[in-house]
Design a protein around this motif. Structure first.
Motif, PDB file in Angstrom:
ATOM      1  N   TYR A  68      68.825 -25.211 -40.000  1.00 36.04           N
ATOM      2  CA  TYR A  68      67.768 -25.621 -40.919  1.00 36.04           C
ATOM      3  C   TYR A  68      67.442 -27.086 -40.671  1.00 36.04           C
ATOM      4  CZ  TYR A  68      65.535 -27.028 -45.295  1.00 36.04           C
ATOM      5  OH  TYR A  68      64.678 -27.557 -46.226  1.00 36.04           O
ATOM      6  N   ASP A  69      66.141 -27.381 -40.378  1.00 31.87           N
ATOM      7  CA  ASP A  69      65.731 -28.728 -39.994  1.00 31.87           C
ATOM      8  C   ASP A  69      64.898 -29.427 -41.055  1.00 31.87           C
ATOM      9  OD1 ASP A  69      67.090 -28.414 -37.678  1.00 31.87           O
ATOM     10  OD2 ASP A  69      65.345 -28.098 -36.401  1.00 31.87           O
ATOM     11  N   GLY A  70      64.757 -28.858 -42.248  1.00 28.72           N
ATOM     12  CA  GLY A  70      64.058 -29.543 -43.327  1.00 28.72           C
ATOM     13  C   GLY A  70      62.684 -28.971 -43.601  1.00 28.72           C
ATOM     14  N   LEU A  71      61.897 -29.716 -44.390  1.00 28.64           N
ATOM     15  CA  LEU A  71      60.570 -29.293 -44.831  1.00 28.64           C
ATOM     16  C   LEU A  71      59.489 -29.897 -43.932  1.00 28.64           C
ATOM     17  CD1 LEU A  71      60.962 -29.679 -48.691  1.00 28.64           C
ATOM     18  CD2 LEU A  71      61.216 -27.606 -47.326  1.00 28.64           C
ATOM     19  N   TYR A  72      58.508 -29.080 -43.602  1.00 27.77           N
ATOM     20  CA  TYR A  72      57.330 -29.492 -42.829  1.00 27.77           C
ATOM     21  C   TYR A  72      56.079 -29.068 -43.592  1.00 27.77           C
ATOM     22  CZ  TYR A  72      60.084 -30.564 -38.602  1.00 27.77           C
ATOM     23  OH  TYR A  72      60.957 -31.116 -37.701  1.00 27.77           O
ATOM     24  N   ARG A  73      54.973 -29.728 -43.284  1.00 30.72           N
ATOM     25  CA  ARG A  73      53.685 -29.367 -43.866  1.00 30.72           C
ATOM     26  C   ARG A  73      52.664 -29.199 -42.739  1.00 30.72           C
ATOM     27  NH1 ARG A  73      53.833 -30.568 -49.538  1.00 30.72           N
ATOM     28  NH2 ARG A  73      55.629 -31.893 -50.044  1.00 30.72           N
ATOM     29  N   ILE A  74      51.686 -28.318 -42.965  1.00 32.89           N
ATOM     30  CA  ILE A  74      50.664 -28.039 -41.954  1.00 32.89           C
ATOM     31  C   ILE A  74      49.545 -29.066 -42.081  1.00 32.89           C
ATOM     32  CG2 ILE A  74      48.982 -26.346 -41.154  1.00 32.89           C
ATOM     33  CD1 ILE A  74      50.812 -24.149 -42.062  1.00 32.89           C
ATOM     34  N   VAL A  75      49.221 -29.698 -40.961  1.00 32.16           N
ATOM     35  CA  VAL A  75      48.153 -30.696 -40.920  1.00 32.16           C
ATOM     36  C   VAL A  75      46.808 -30.019 -40.685  1.00 32.16           C
ATOM     37  CG1 VAL A  75      47.294 -32.760 -39.754  1.00 32.16           C
ATOM     38  CG2 VAL A  75      49.757 -32.438 -40.095  1.00 32.16           C
ATOM     39  N   LYS A  76      46.758 -29.082 -39.753  1.00 34.11           N
ATOM     40  CA  LYS A  76      45.519 -28.364 -39.457  1.00 34.11           C
ATOM     41  C   LYS A  76      45.859 -27.062 -38.737  1.00 34.11           C
ATOM     42  CE  LYS A  76      44.739 -30.746 -35.040  1.00 34.11           C
ATOM     43  NZ  LYS A  76      43.757 -31.491 -34.206  1.00 34.11           N
ATOM     44  N   TYR A  77      44.866 -26.180 -38.688  1.00 30.11           N
ATOM     45  CA  TYR A  77      45.004 -24.921 -37.946  1.00 30.11           C
ATOM     46  C   TYR A  77      43.665 -24.604 -37.299  1.00 30.11           C
ATOM     47  CZ  TYR A  77      42.584 -22.568 -41.821  1.00 30.11           C
ATOM     48  OH  TYR A  77      41.658 -22.190 -42.753  1.00 30.11           O
ATOM     49  N   TRP A  78      43.680 -23.957 -36.138  1.00 36.25           N
ATOM     50  CA  TRP A  78      42.459 -23.676 -35.393  1.00 36.25           C
ATOM     51  C   TRP A  78      42.699 -22.496 -34.453  1.00 36.25           C
ATOM     52  CZ3 TRP A  78      45.972 -27.322 -34.415  1.00 36.25           C
ATOM     53  CH2 TRP A  78      46.469 -27.436 -33.112  1.00 36.25           C
ATOM     54  N   ARG A  79      41.621 -21.995 -33.923  1.00 38.30           N
ATOM     55  CA  ARG A  79      41.648 -20.840 -33.011  1.00 38.30           C
ATOM     56  C   ARG A  79      41.252 -21.305 -31.624  1.00 38.30           C
ATOM     57  NH1 ARG A  79      37.587 -16.672 -31.954  1.00 38.30           N
ATOM     58  NH2 ARG A  79      38.591 -14.678 -31.393  1.00 38.30           N
ATOM     59  N   GLN A  80      42.054 -20.922 -30.624  1.00 38.39           N
ATOM     60  CA  GLN A  80      41.762 -21.310 -29.254  1.00 38.39           C
ATOM     61  C   GLN A  80      42.279 -20.245 -28.297  1.00 38.39           C
ATOM     62  OE1 GLN A  80      44.053 -25.008 -28.760  1.00 38.39           O
ATOM     63  NE2 GLN A  80      45.441 -23.913 -27.405  1.00 38.39           N
TER      64      GLN A  80
ATOM     65  N   ALA B 188      43.465 -26.949 -46.980  1.00 37.55           N
ATOM     66  CA  ALA B 188      42.105 -26.892 -46.444  1.00 37.55           C
ATOM     67  C   ALA B 188      41.545 -25.509 -46.736  1.00 37.55           C
ATOM     68  CB  ALA B 188      42.096 -27.173 -44.935  1.00 37.55           C
ATOM     69  N   PRO B 189      40.227 -25.371 -46.840  1.00 37.65           N
ATOM     70  CA  PRO B 189      39.625 -24.056 -47.093  1.00 37.65           C
ATOM     71  C   PRO B 189      39.903 -23.092 -45.945  1.00 37.65           C
ATOM     72  CG  PRO B 189      38.049 -25.831 -47.503  1.00 37.65           C
ATOM     73  CD  PRO B 189      39.221 -26.441 -46.809  1.00 37.65           C
ATOM     74  N   ILE B 190      39.897 -21.798 -46.278  1.00 38.41           N
ATOM     75  CA  ILE B 190      40.124 -20.767 -45.271  1.00 38.41           C
ATOM     76  C   ILE B 190      38.850 -20.570 -44.458  1.00 38.41           C
ATOM     77  CG2 ILE B 190      40.659 -18.329 -44.893  1.00 38.41           C
ATOM     78  CD1 ILE B 190      43.045 -19.919 -45.776  1.00 38.41           C
ATOM     79  N   ASP B 191      38.986 -20.696 -43.147  1.00 37.42           N
ATOM     80  CA  ASP B 191      37.864 -20.476 -42.230  1.00 37.42           C
ATOM     81  C   ASP B 191      38.373 -19.604 -41.090  1.00 37.42           C
ATOM     82  OD1 ASP B 191      35.754 -20.523 -40.442  1.00 37.42           O
ATOM     83  OD2 ASP B 191      35.285 -22.630 -40.810  1.00 37.42           O
ATOM     84  N   GLU B 192      37.925 -18.343 -41.046  1.00 36.88           N
ATOM     85  CA  GLU B 192      38.437 -17.391 -40.058  1.00 36.88           C
ATOM     86  C   GLU B 192      37.835 -17.594 -38.676  1.00 36.88           C
ATOM     87  OE1 GLU B 192      37.829 -13.499 -41.567  1.00 36.88           O
ATOM     88  OE2 GLU B 192      39.145 -13.773 -43.308  1.00 36.88           O
ATOM     89  N   ILE B 193      36.927 -18.531 -38.532  1.00 33.52           N
ATOM     90  CA  ILE B 193      36.299 -18.761 -37.221  1.00 33.52           C
ATOM     91  C   ILE B 193      36.720 -20.106 -36.627  1.00 33.52           C
ATOM     92  CG2 ILE B 193      34.115 -19.012 -36.001  1.00 33.52           C
ATOM     93  CD1 ILE B 193      32.846 -17.177 -38.058  1.00 33.52           C
ATOM     94  N   ASN B 194      36.567 -21.164 -37.403  1.00 41.94           N
ATOM     95  CA  ASN B 194      36.839 -22.503 -36.884  1.00 41.94           C
ATOM     96  C   ASN B 194      38.165 -23.081 -37.353  1.00 41.94           C
ATOM     97  OD1 ASN B 194      34.240 -22.559 -35.646  1.00 41.94           O
ATOM     98  ND2 ASN B 194      33.347 -23.071 -37.648  1.00 41.94           N
ATOM     99  N   GLY B 195      38.802 -22.482 -38.372  1.00 44.95           N
ATOM    100  CA  GLY B 195      40.033 -23.041 -38.905  1.00 44.95           C
ATOM    101  C   GLY B 195      39.734 -24.150 -39.890  1.00 44.95           C
ATOM    102  N   GLY B 196      40.723 -25.015 -40.140  1.00 47.13           N
ATOM    103  CA  GLY B 196      40.521 -26.096 -41.090  1.00 47.13           C
ATOM    104  C   GLY B 196      41.548 -27.193 -40.904  1.00 47.13           C
TER     105      GLY B 196
END
Length: 619
Positions: A393-405, A351-359
């Motif tokens: 070690y528990d394996g591979l994960y991927r990020i679904v979303k990120y946000w600021r709260q 997702a695009p980088i958004d320093e305010i709302n996340g993505g």
């Protein structure tokens, strides 16, 4: 066996003794005194000689075997001072002409250190008629032998008096006088054994002897708070440096580490760093502000974390005051920013980088895979998914979303939703436990051999291993390369001796096999890394193409390892075009990311890629 005994006088004197391990210490002491006396030309009484080995004094009731003295050991000898002799002074000792005449009784005791220097040089005179001993004249330089003057040099050290001679004690070490009534604990009877004053007396518990150890219960270190604390601070590994680095893949490698399976665990984080799974020994996020994150560690450091196994909510780093004691900085003191490691996690999200709302990623499976490890500290919040001990070690994960709260502390934090995407089953599931038992995965503790049990310095099965017979199979399990991989090795004629040597050795896991291959047999002798664009020389050594060209330019046409002539390989321009493609095929089958940065990449078949996963090859 032979041992050396060294005595330090004006110069060091050494003698060699031929003794047995069961030789009594008393006999060894007598032998040493006799040999040292012959070399120094003086008589050394055995009772005045003390022997020491590794800080312990050898006791007469012991033998050399009790102190683990082996062949060639150095034993230190020390010559004790002679005890002061008690002498009787003849009555009516006359003092100097200008001094008043003093009379001392025959029971007065004096010591060698009280005798005048000129009197020490004069030998005792014996009257042959009656056998009486005539001693040199004794003179006190402080009171001039006056009986009426109190003196702490020739009288009692406490009151200075010279009366009550029958109840006066002389210290067997320094020779000073003390009235029995003037002692801190007055005595009623004269001691039968040796007596020492308060300045010369030692606590028997603080003397190292052959029969018992030193008592440190009253030492300064025993009184410190660390002596009674129960909290463990990492077993001394919190500040330990790495003893080796992972050379199977580079530091910027993204994805699974070849040879490391889901469920692999390490006793300390420094060992996980050496394996390349999570390289920062302290930080929880491996990444930078310019590159996506490669791995993270879940250890329950932030109260905002929420773990559900297949998914978990992760809190970014920062916002804490670490200027003082970092262990006590448990709460947020400022807002977190989307910089450094926090930004690296955002770069890993598709997702695009958004320093305010996340993505949020439109297709979360397009996000960069991140290696995830869990530590035993996570058990305080989520015991179902945390290991009982160490780092797992528990394996591979991927990020679904990120946000600021706004977090629990009231300050803003960055949150990340991780979702598991690994073909191997999770280690807390029944399938994962069965897979751990099938592969014989064990907890890594040190570089010692595999074993069973909880002894220090051993490797033992992970605590969530559900197979009751796994401990028996750990001693006999051997890693065997697949048939496809053996066929690829057979094509590499230039390294036939190498593959024969690897086949003769025993490796219990794929990780151990790769470590021996990449850090030992196929380590470039110049750059000390895994060979890149490998060249096989006529002498049988493997070297990077670039390193070999530099060696030919600076050292001539000789092997940098054995100095063998390699002019048959041609000029530097000819060497630049050479590469052992058969070896590259084998390494790419073992390490899928091997050679990704090269311009010339040999094709890798589906069979080669299936070697590591162990899955059946589709026909």
């Amino acid at each position: 066996m032979r041992i050396r005994v060294k005595l330090s006088l004006k110069e060091d004197v050494q003698v060699m003794l031929v003794v047995d391990k069961l030789e009594p210490v008393l006999k060894v002491r007598s032998m040493a005194a006799a040999e040292l006396g012959l070399i120094t030309g003086t008589h050394i009484p055995a009772e005045r000689l003390s022997l020491f080995y590794l800080g312990k004094q050898l006791a007469d009731g012991m033998v050399l075997f009790d102190y683990e003295i082996n062949h060639g050991a150095m034993v230190l000898a020390m010559l004790k001072k002679e005890k002061p002799k008690q002498r009787e002074i003849a009555s009516d000792i006359k003092s100097d002409v200008n001094s008043p005449t003093t009379t001392a009784t025959t029971n007065t005791l004096i010591t060698d250190m009280d005798v005048d220097k000129d009197a020490d040089k004069t030998a005792d005179k014996v009257d042959g008629a009656n056998g009486e001993v005539t001693l040199p004249e004794f003179k006190c330089n402080h009171c001039d032998n006056s009986l009426s003057t109190k003196c702490n040099y020739c009288g009692c050290q406490v009151c200075g008096g010279k009366d009550d001679e029958e109840n006066t004690l002389a210290c067997d070490e320094c020779g000073s006088y003390f009235h029995m009534r003037c002692l801190p604990v007055p005595l009623l009877e004269v001691p039968k054994d040796d007596w020492y004053c308060a300045n010369c007396e030692n606590d028997p518990n603080e003397i190292v002897t052959g029969e018992k150890k030193l008592d440190l219960s009253k030492s300064r270190k025993a009184k410190m708070p660390s002596a009674t604390q129960t909290k463990k601070w990492g077993g001394g590994k919190a500040c330990a440096g790495k003893s080796k680095s992972c050379t199977v893949v580079g530091p910027e490698h993204i994805g699974a580490i070849p040879g490391v399976r889901v469920g692999q665990s390490w006793k300390f984080r420094i060992h996980a760093s050496e394996a390349g799974v999570h390289r920062p020994p302290v930080g929880g996020i491996a990444g930078s502000s310019k590159t996506p994150a490669r791995s993270i560690v879940l250890s329950g450091g932030y109260p905002d974390d929420d773990d559900h196994g297949e998914e978990f909510y992760y809190t970014g780093s920062g916002g804490r005051d670490l200027s003082g004691n970092k262990r006590e900085a448990k709460s947020q003191s400022a807002d977190q920013e989307l910089t450094r490691q926090n930004r690296s996690l955002a770069l890993a999200c598709a997702a695009p980088i958004d320093e305010i709302n996340g993505g949020e990623a439109k297709d979360w499976k397009q996000s960069t895979p991140i290696r995830v490890c869990r530590t035993y500290k996570l058990a305080k919040l989520h015991p179902l998914y945390a290991p009982v001990e160490g780092v797992r070690y528990d394996g591979l994960y991927r990020i679904v979303k990120y946000w600021r709260q706004r977090g629990v502390s009231g300050h803003y934090v960055w949150r990340y939703l991780f979702r598991r995407d690994d073909p191997e089953p999770a280690p807390w599931t029944a399938e994962g436990k069965a897979n751990i038992a099938r592969l014989g995965i064990v907890m890594y503790e040190s570089d010692d051999e595999y074993g069973v049990g909880d002894k220090k310095g051993k490797k033992r099965a992970v605590s969530n291993n559900a197979d009751p017979d796994a401990s028996k199979r750990l001693l006999t399990r051997v890693f065997v390369p697949s048939v496809e991989l053996l066929q690829m090795m057979a094509l590499d004629k230039e390294n036939s001796r190498l593959w024969e040597k690897m086949a003769e050795s025993t490796y219990r896991t794929e990780s151990e096999y790769l470590e021996a291959l990449c850090e030992g047999e196929l380590s470039c002798p110049i750059c000390k890394e895994l060979v890149q664009q490998p060249c096989a020389m006529p002498c049988g050594h493997n070297i990077c193409n670039g390193c070999l060209c530099a060696s030919l330019k600076n050292l001539g046409s000789n092997c940098p390892v054995c100095r063998c002539e390699i002019s048959s390989m041609g000029s530097i321009d000819d060497v630049r075009k050479q590469m052992n493609l058969n070896l590259v095929t084998v390494l790419r089958a073992l390490i899928p990311s091997y050679g990704d940065s090269w311009k010339i990449l040999p094709a890798v078949t589906k069979k080669q890629r299936a070697v590591r996963t162990g899955e059946p090859v589709a026909q």
